[in-house]
Design a protein around this motif. Structure first.
Motif, short mmCIF file in Angstrom:
data_model
loop_
_atom_site.label_atom_id
_atom_site.label_comp_id
_atom_site.label_asym_id
_atom_site.label_seq_id
_atom_site.Cartn_x
_atom_site.Cartn_y
_atom_site.Cartn_z
N GLU A 73 16.31 -11.18 28.04
CA GLU A 73 17.01 -12.06 27.12
C GLU A 73 18.32 -11.33 26.83
O GLU A 73 18.33 -10.30 26.14
CB GLU A 73 16.19 -12.26 25.84
CG GLU A 73 16.80 -13.23 24.86
CD GLU A 73 16.81 -14.66 25.35
OE1 GLU A 73 17.80 -15.37 25.07
OE2 GLU A 73 15.84 -15.08 26.02
N ASP B 252 11.25 -9.31 32.25
CA ASP B 252 11.64 -10.06 31.07
C ASP B 252 13.09 -9.72 30.77
O ASP B 252 13.50 -8.56 30.88
CB ASP B 252 10.75 -9.68 29.87
CG ASP B 252 11.06 -10.51 28.63
OD1 ASP B 252 11.42 -11.69 28.77
OD2 ASP B 252 10.94 -9.98 27.51
N GLU C 12 14.45 -16.13 38.14
CA GLU C 12 14.95 -16.15 36.77
C GLU C 12 16.20 -15.33 36.55
O GLU C 12 17.07 -15.72 35.77
CB GLU C 12 13.86 -15.68 35.81
CG GLU C 12 12.71 -16.65 35.76
CD GLU C 12 11.80 -16.40 34.60
OE1 GLU C 12 12.27 -15.90 33.57
OE2 GLU C 12 10.61 -16.70 34.74
N LYS D 121 11.31 -0.64 28.39
CA LYS D 121 11.60 -1.72 27.46
C LYS D 121 12.92 -1.41 26.77
O LYS D 121 13.05 -0.39 26.09
CB LYS D 121 10.48 -1.84 26.43
CG LYS D 121 9.14 -2.17 27.06
CD LYS D 121 8.03 -2.25 26.04
CE LYS D 121 6.71 -2.58 26.73
NZ LYS D 121 5.62 -2.75 25.76
#
Length: 186
Positions: A82, A80, A61, A149
Motif C-alpha cells: 500500500e 503486500d 498487483e 515488513k
C-alpha cells in the motif's frame, strides 16, 4: 483419522485460495500427510508451487502499483503493498545468499531486501535512500524464510519520508532498519 483424497484435495484447494502463501510443509503438517502427497495433490489440481503463486500475485498487483523501481528489481517477493503506508516481502535464503563455509546469509542480502522494499513503498517516480540505520539481531541461515515488513512513518523535518523495516524468521526479528527516503516530489 486421515481424510480421503477427494476431501483432502477440496480442503487443500480452499486453504490455498484463502492463504496463497502457505508452504507445502505447513500444509503437510496441517493435513497429517507427507510433503510429497501435498505436491502430488497440487499437481493433480493444477495448483502451482508457492514461488509461482507468489510471483503471480506480485506480477498482477505490483507491476502497475510500484513507481520508484521495477518489480523485478525488488529483492524478495512482494506480497503486500500500500503505497506510502506499508509493504511486505518474502526472501527464501538459498545457497547464493550465504557464505559457503558456514551457510549464514550475507548481510547485504537482508539489507537489500529491506532497502528495496522501502524504495518500493514510496509513491513517487524517484525514491532514493538518503540515510539508513540498521541492526542485525541474529544470523540468518540457509533455508530460512525472511519476511520483511515496511511501514511509512511520515516525514522528518527535511521533507524526507521515514520508513521502518523489520525482518523476521518465524516470529523472531532478525533485522531492523530505519530508512530516510528522498522523493523527487518533495
Amino acid at each position: 483419522m486421515k481424510k480421503n483424497k477427494r476431501v483432502r484435495q477440496e480442503e487443500l484447494k480452499a486453504r490455498i485460495e484463502q492463504m496463497p502463501f502457505t508452504t507445502d510443509e505447513e500444509l503437510a503438517k496441517s493435513f497429517g500427510v507427507s510433503i510429497q502427497t501435498i505436491r502430488l495433490d497440487r499437481m493433480e489440481m493444477g495448483i502451482p508451487e508457492l514461488r509461482e503463486r507468489i510471483k503471480s500475485v506480485a506480477t498482477q498487483e505490483w507491476n502497475e502499483t510500484v513507481k520508484a523501481l521495477p518489480v523485478e528489481e525488488i529483492i524478495g517477493e512482494v506480497v503486500d503493498l500500500e503505497l506510502d503506508d506499508r509493504a511486505i516481502s518474502i526472501l527464501d535464503i538459498r545457497p547464493e545468499h550465504v557464505f559457503s563455509r558456514n551457510h549464514i546469509a550475507r548481510g547485504h542480502h537482508l539489507f537489500a531486501q529491506a532497502n528495496s522494499l522501502a524504495v518500493a513503498l514510496i509513491n513517487d517516480e524517484l525514491a532514493l535512500t538518503a540515510r539508513s540505520t540498521i541492526h542485525f539481531s541474529r544470523p540468518v541461515k540457509l533455508g530460512e524464510r525472511v519476511v520483511a515488513k515496511a511501514t511509512a512513518k511520515g516525514e522528518d523535518g527535511k521533507g524526507r519520508t521515514i520508513v521502518n523495516v523489520h525482518s523476521f524468521v518465524g516470529n523472531e526479528e532478525v533485522f531492523a532498519g530505519t530508512f530516510e527516503m528522498y522523493r523527487s516530489n518533495q
